[in-house]
Design a protein around this motif. Sequence first.
Motif, PDB file in Angstrom:
ATOM      1  N   TYR A 105       0.828  -1.201   0.000  1.00 46.92           N
ATOM      2  CA  TYR A 105       0.000   0.000   0.000  1.00 46.92           C
ATOM      3  C   TYR A 105       0.870   1.262   0.000  1.00 46.92           C
ATOM      4  O   TYR A 105       0.682   2.173  -0.817  1.00 46.92           O
ATOM      5  CB  TYR A 105      -0.929  -0.007   1.207  1.00 46.92           C
ATOM      6  N   VAL A 106       1.849   1.308   0.908  1.00 48.52           N
ATOM      7  CA  VAL A 106       2.732   2.477   0.997  1.00 48.52           C
ATOM      8  C   VAL A 106       3.533   2.643  -0.295  1.00 48.52           C
ATOM      9  O   VAL A 106       3.656   3.753  -0.834  1.00 48.52           O
ATOM     10  CB  VAL A 106       3.682   2.358   2.202  1.00 48.52           C
ATOM     11  N   ALA A 107       4.057   1.531  -0.802  1.00 53.60           N
ATOM     12  CA  ALA A 107       4.853   1.602  -2.028  1.00 53.60           C
ATOM     13  C   ALA A 107       4.025   2.117  -3.201  1.00 53.60           C
ATOM     14  O   ALA A 107       4.482   2.977  -3.972  1.00 53.60           O
ATOM     15  CB  ALA A 107       5.433   0.221  -2.347  1.00 53.60           C
ATOM     16  N   LEU A 108       2.813   1.615  -3.338  1.00 51.36           N
ATOM     17  CA  LEU A 108       1.974   2.023  -4.470  1.00 51.36           C
ATOM     18  C   LEU A 108       1.536   3.480  -4.372  1.00 51.36           C
ATOM     19  O   LEU A 108       1.341   4.147  -5.392  1.00 51.36           O
ATOM     20  CB  LEU A 108       0.745   1.106  -4.561  1.00 51.36           C
ATOM     21  N   LEU A 109       1.387   3.976  -3.154  1.00 54.52           N
ATOM     22  CA  LEU A 109       1.042   5.395  -3.007  1.00 54.52           C
ATOM     23  C   LEU A 109       2.124   6.284  -3.608  1.00 54.52           C
ATOM     24  O   LEU A 109       1.829   7.335  -4.200  1.00 54.52           O
ATOM     25  CB  LEU A 109       0.833   5.749  -1.533  1.00 54.52           C
ATOM     26  N   PHE A 110       3.366   5.871  -3.447  1.00 61.78           N
ATOM     27  CA  PHE A 110       4.467   6.642  -4.020  1.00 61.78           C
ATOM     28  C   PHE A 110       4.652   6.340  -5.511  1.00 61.78           C
ATOM     29  O   PHE A 110       4.890   7.251  -6.306  1.00 61.78           O
ATOM     30  CB  PHE A 110       5.772   6.341  -3.264  1.00 61.78           C
ATOM     31  N   VAL A 111       4.547   5.056  -5.886  1.00 59.78           N
ATOM     32  CA  VAL A 111       4.719   4.689  -7.288  1.00 59.78           C
ATOM     33  C   VAL A 111       3.662   5.358  -8.161  1.00 59.78           C
ATOM     34  O   VAL A 111       3.953   5.859  -9.257  1.00 59.78           O
ATOM     35  CB  VAL A 111       4.664   3.159  -7.460  1.00 59.78           C
ATOM     36  N   PHE A 112       2.423   5.361  -7.688  1.00 60.24           N
ATOM     37  CA  PHE A 112       1.325   5.975  -8.451  1.00 60.24           C
ATOM     38  C   PHE A 112       1.237   7.486  -8.238  1.00 60.24           C
ATOM     39  O   PHE A 112       0.319   8.132  -8.719  1.00 60.24           O
ATOM     40  CB  PHE A 112      -0.010   5.340  -8.058  1.00 60.24           C
ATOM     41  N   LYS A 113       2.197   8.027  -7.438  1.00 62.72           N
ATOM     42  CA  LYS A 113       2.275   9.465  -7.163  1.00 62.72           C
ATOM     43  C   LYS A 113       0.996  10.003  -6.507  1.00 62.72           C
ATOM     44  O   LYS A 113       0.545  11.106  -6.782  1.00 62.72           O
ATOM     45  CB  LYS A 113       2.563  10.235  -8.455  1.00 62.72           C
ATOM     46  N   VAL A 114       0.432   9.179  -5.628  1.00 60.78           N
ATOM     47  CA  VAL A 114      -0.731   9.623  -4.852  1.00 60.78           C
ATOM     48  C   VAL A 114      -0.275  10.587  -3.763  1.00 60.78           C
ATOM     49  O   VAL A 114      -0.910  11.610  -3.511  1.00 60.78           O
ATOM     50  CB  VAL A 114      -1.463   8.413  -4.234  1.00 60.78           C
ATOM     51  N   ILE A 115       0.837  10.257  -3.096  1.00 60.99           N
ATOM     52  CA  ILE A 115       1.422  11.140  -2.093  1.00 60.99           C
ATOM     53  C   ILE A 115       2.491  11.994  -2.761  1.00 60.99           C
ATOM     54  O   ILE A 115       3.384  11.471  -3.436  1.00 60.99           O
ATOM     55  CB  ILE A 115       2.047  10.342  -0.938  1.00 60.99           C
TER      56      ILE A 115
END
Length: 569
Positions: free
Chosen positions: A527-537
């Motif tokens: 979850y944390v990784a995908l937030l950064f990969v997808f540029k959500v955060i």
Amino acid sequence: MLKKDNLIRGTLILTVAALTARVLGLFQRVPLDYMLGSQGMIAFTIANQVYMVLLIIATAGFPSAVSKMVSERYALGQPAEAKRIFHAALAFGAITGVILSATLFIVAPTWAKIADLPSAYLAIRAIAPALLLFPIIAMMRGYFQGRQLMSAGGISQIVEQFMRVLLGLGLGLIVLDLGWGDDWAAAAVTFGSVFGSIGAFGVMIWFGRKLKRQDQMEQVKVKPRFNAEASAALMMSSSSSKSVRNSTVNQGSKTKFRKIYREILAMSLPALLTSMTVNLIYLFDTSFFKRLTSGFYTAEMSDIVQADYGIKAISLAGIPPILAIALGSTIIPVISSAFSVNNMKEVQKQASLVMRIVCFTGVPVALLLAIASYSVTGLLFVSPSGSDVVALLTIGTIVQITMMTTNSILYGMSRSKTSMYHTATGLLLKVVISVATAPFIGIYGLILGSTICFIVITMLNVRTINQIVTLRVLGKRWVPYLSAVAIAGLAGWLSERGVLLWTTNLPNKVSYFISASVTAAVVGALYVALLFVFKVITADDLHSFPNKLRKPLEKIMRIFTGNQKMRSK
């Protein structure tokens, strides 16, 4: 020296305190599954739900009202008026505590009959004395929150839970050892709340004396201590407003309690319904469970399902909303201070920030507990029975979190009546849907009614907030955010299924522990990784977090985005 807490720091303090309290509360309910039979657990659940509703009625939304009024008075440079409000609230808490404590003790047999479990009156009566002190404690917490001193309420909450859980369970074990049976044991455990109230009251008295000495030392200062979030706006106020503020700094307030009560009640009574929404829902479900589902379950199965719902599902479903509860307590004085001086830019910023934090943190916790419900329930309790109920109730807390947060935002904007109407609409739907579906699908009908209630209230609240200030939560990032949630959830579900199959030959508790641990690791990391990969955060989001939390998150962002130059703030 007591220091004020900003939104993020205050939220963290209350979140840690609430998390500790919920863990301790869970620690209390887990042994009950081993100590008591189904009817003993049901009696404990009914007593707690009746008590929680009456406790909220006893305070009538006063803590939030006191917090809002105190923060406004200090923002406008009227500390004497703020203290007068506090004294009025204490008097009200003392009187209502005596009245409702006696009332609960008297009506206990009647309510036990309504719940179709007459023996529950012992547990209900045992918890009644706790109402003597908790209304006063609630007023004190509201005052400290209005002064943006969240640590007072947080520490008192932790002490309260330690004493409630440890002494309550200890007393219950003694009663069982004496051979008095489940009914008296359930009453003994609920009596732990009385011990908790004494401990919490002692903590609040200590903080009150310390703050009083600090205020006395600062009386020589003419300049009032403004809220950090409102100070910039206050500096732009008119010169006439400044003269009014300065003239009230060192003057004692002569405002009559009657006038203060009118103002508090005008704000608190509309907030009463919103404050007790979840407790009313649980009270409705536990009190009318047997009557609504009698045609769906046998008598024996009804006891099992109701016990699982009250001890397992309700306790685990109380974990995801912890952050929303902390945010609600913290955001009210912040938004109220900005709104009182018409700083709508700050209102929009703080409201959007709090909704963004809810999305980033509350949703994955609810998702994890829903996905790993079988393993978590089996690990903590005697068996994983009722894990499907746990999963459905916890997944519904996602919209419960948004409901609670938007209610707090509207309260800070002085729109408590609007929030009350929205809540009444949602609760009406809850009752109608539950009554219509529970006889045919049992507990699932009750949970369906609750979830729809939360969704409707959230939608109505968001619509009203957007009419005042435009919420800017994620914008175009909603699709990648939901994708991250879905992928992490699917990976977690597959992980739990796989680990359970792989550990079939191991002892059950070991299998459940490995499965829950692996699932949590997979969901959390992905979850944390995908937030950064997808540029959500984004980098701007990180700048709103405390320094100690921001730095490790910036390192993670650099790993996944390849951005070696991060702005520091």
